[in-house]
Design a protein around this motif. Structure first.
Motif, PDB file in Angstrom:
ATOM      1  N   ASP A   1       0.629  -1.127  -0.130  1.00  0.00           N
ATOM      2  CA  ASP A   1       0.129  -0.043   0.038  1.00  0.00           C
ATOM      3  C   ASP A   1       0.867   0.948   0.084  1.00  0.00           C
ATOM      4  OD1 ASP A   1      -1.776   1.932   0.363  1.00  0.00           O
ATOM      5  OD2 ASP A   1      -2.401   1.349   2.463  1.00  0.00           O
TER       6      ASP A   1
ATOM      7  N   ARG B   1       1.593   5.267  -0.280  1.00  0.00           N
ATOM      8  CA  ARG B   1       1.160   6.686  -0.177  1.00  0.00           C
ATOM      9  C   ARG B   1       2.101   7.647  -0.530  1.00  0.00           C
ATOM     10  NH1 ARG B   1      -3.439   6.989   3.861  1.00  0.00           N
ATOM     11  NH2 ARG B   1      -3.828   4.872   4.341  1.00  0.00           N
ATOM     12  N   CYS B   2       1.767   8.543  -1.595  1.00  0.00           N
ATOM     13  CA  CYS B   2       2.709   9.537  -1.667  1.00  0.00           C
ATOM     14  C   CYS B   2       2.263  10.849  -1.472  1.00  0.00           C
ATOM     15  CB  CYS B   2       3.054   9.467  -3.486  1.00  0.00           C
ATOM     16  SG  CYS B   2       4.323  10.667  -3.941  1.00  0.00           S
ATOM     17  N   SER B   3       3.085  11.602  -1.070  1.00  0.00           N
ATOM     18  CA  SER B   3       2.912  13.060  -0.427  1.00  0.00           C
ATOM     19  C   SER B   3       3.229  14.238  -1.332  1.00  0.00           C
ATOM     20  CB  SER B   3       3.049  13.224   1.086  1.00  0.00           C
ATOM     21  OG  SER B   3       4.547  13.148   1.254  1.00  0.00           O
TER      22      SER B   3
ATOM     23  N   ASP C   1      -1.052  10.695  -3.972  1.00  0.00           N
ATOM     24  CA  ASP C   1      -1.862   9.957  -4.558  1.00  0.00           C
ATOM     25  C   ASP C   1      -1.532   8.672  -3.570  1.00  0.00           C
ATOM     26  OD1 ASP C   1       0.623   7.816  -5.719  1.00  0.00           O
ATOM     27  OD2 ASP C   1       1.143   9.847  -6.095  1.00  0.00           O
ATOM     28  N   ARG C   2      -2.366   7.627  -4.076  1.00  0.00           N
ATOM     29  CA  ARG C   2      -2.158   6.221  -3.179  1.00  0.00           C
ATOM     30  C   ARG C   2      -2.547   5.309  -4.168  1.00  0.00           C
ATOM     31  NH1 ARG C   2      -6.089   4.334   1.950  1.00  0.00           N
ATOM     32  NH2 ARG C   2      -4.687   2.704   2.658  1.00  0.00           N
ATOM     33  N   CYS C   3      -1.584   4.156  -4.182  1.00  0.00           N
ATOM     34  CA  CYS C   3      -1.675   3.028  -4.653  1.00  0.00           C
ATOM     35  C   CYS C   3      -1.598   1.441  -4.247  1.00  0.00           C
ATOM     36  CB  CYS C   3      -0.469   3.142  -5.863  1.00  0.00           C
ATOM     37  SG  CYS C   3      -0.485   4.439  -7.145  1.00  0.00           S
TER      38      CYS C   3
ATOM     39  N   ARG D   1      -5.350   4.228  -6.698  1.00  0.00           N
ATOM     40  CA  ARG D   1      -6.540   4.185  -5.779  1.00  0.00           C
ATOM     41  C   ARG D   1      -6.992   5.472  -5.859  1.00  0.00           C
ATOM     42  NH1 ARG D   1      -5.498   1.077  -0.044  1.00  0.00           N
ATOM     43  NH2 ARG D   1      -7.588   1.956  -0.144  1.00  0.00           N
TER      44      ARG D   1
END
Length: 286
Positions: free
Chosen positions: A20, A22-24, A84-86, A45
């Motif tokens: 999971d 997460r990029c800020s 974003d979140r992938c 996502r």
């Protein structure tokens, strides 16, 4: 790993890992070159970001995929939003060879537009990661990669739109993602973008690789796939909750995208487990 990335491992096997991510990062952060160390299929996502490779640039929005091959250099940018979140799948070359079998797919670094079938299987994997279905995350991941390989595995051709066009397309895609359960008309989206319907249709399609209506249907079907992973959810409730006003239309659209009915789809992982486990060199069950 970039200081803006936070990767939480959800599955760690010798040949398959799922994270999971997460990029800020945001518009003010530089796009720094990175190198893929495995075959990567990352399902977007939420949020949006750009991917630049030696083959060109791709703009990714929810439902799309970033692809990567070992040794390929890429850089991600966030000109049009913060973070974003992938759900990111990393596979060894040995596992890709095993899954590919006699096929010779093209798997290179780039991006894929939101595609209903792959998006629904990614949604199933997301439900598995969150414990919302009795299929394991490993099984869902292998189903997704098998379908990706079956379609040829190639990223879509890159296109270099104007910055203002990329921003318009991304903004509208994120709006559609948030309102997919509501009626959405082309004219309404065009007005939000400040363009004529025809000009908007051309810009959106060129930037993201799908038409606005295709994107809307893909968003609805991804949500439906997640809800169908719960056997307690009646198909009729799922249809209306994701935005279809007619059950028969939902069933026809779902079957056209997935190749099976909604009822068959929720049983698909169980039916294909023996197929996956029978592959030589398959990873261990989690």
């Amino acid at each position: 790993m970039s200081a803006h990335l936070q990767a939480t491992p959800l599955l760690v096997e010798d040949d398959l890992q799922v994270h999971d991510v997460r990029c800020s990062a945001g518009p003010g952060d530089a796009a720094r070159p990175e190198v893929h160390h495995a075959f990567v299929l990352a399902y977007v996502r939420s949020g949006s970001f750009g991917v630049r490779t030696e083959h060109g640039a791709h703009q990714l929005v929810p439902g799309g995929f970033m692809t990567g091959a070992p040794g390929d250099v890429f850089a991600c940018s966030h000109e049009h939003g913060q973070g974003d979140r992938c759900l990111s799948f990393h596979l060894s070359p040995a596992l890709v060879d095993t899954l590919a079998g006699e096929r010779t797919p093209e798997w290179r670094t780039g991006g894929l537009p939101p595609e209903p079938e792959l998006g629904m299987l990614a949604a199933l994997a997301l439900a598995a990661a969150e414990g919302g279905t009795d299929v394991s995350l490993e099984e869902a991941a292998l189903l997704l990669v098998d379908r990706f390989l079956a379609r040829g595995g190639a990223a879509r051709p890159a296109w270099a739109p104007r910055v203002v066009d990329r921003r318009r397309a991304v903004d509208i895609a994120l709006w559609v993602e948030a309102h997919a359960d509501q009626p959405v008309q082309l004219a309404t989206l065009a007005r939000r973008a400040g363009l004529s319907p025809f000009h908007f249709l051309r810009v959106f399609t060129r930037v993201l690789g799908v038409t606005p209506h295709q994107y809307l249907l893909a968003a609805r079907l991804r949500r439906a796939a997640r809800l169908l992973a719960d056997p307690a959810q009646p198909v009729t409730n799922v249809a209306f909750e994701v935005g279809f006003g007619d059950l028969s239309h939902f069933v026809r659209t779902f079957r056209r995208a997935a190749g099976v009915s909604p009822g068959r789809f929720r049983r698909l992982p169980r039916a294909e487990r023996k197929f996956l486990q029978a592959r030589p060199g398959a990873t261990r069950a989690g």
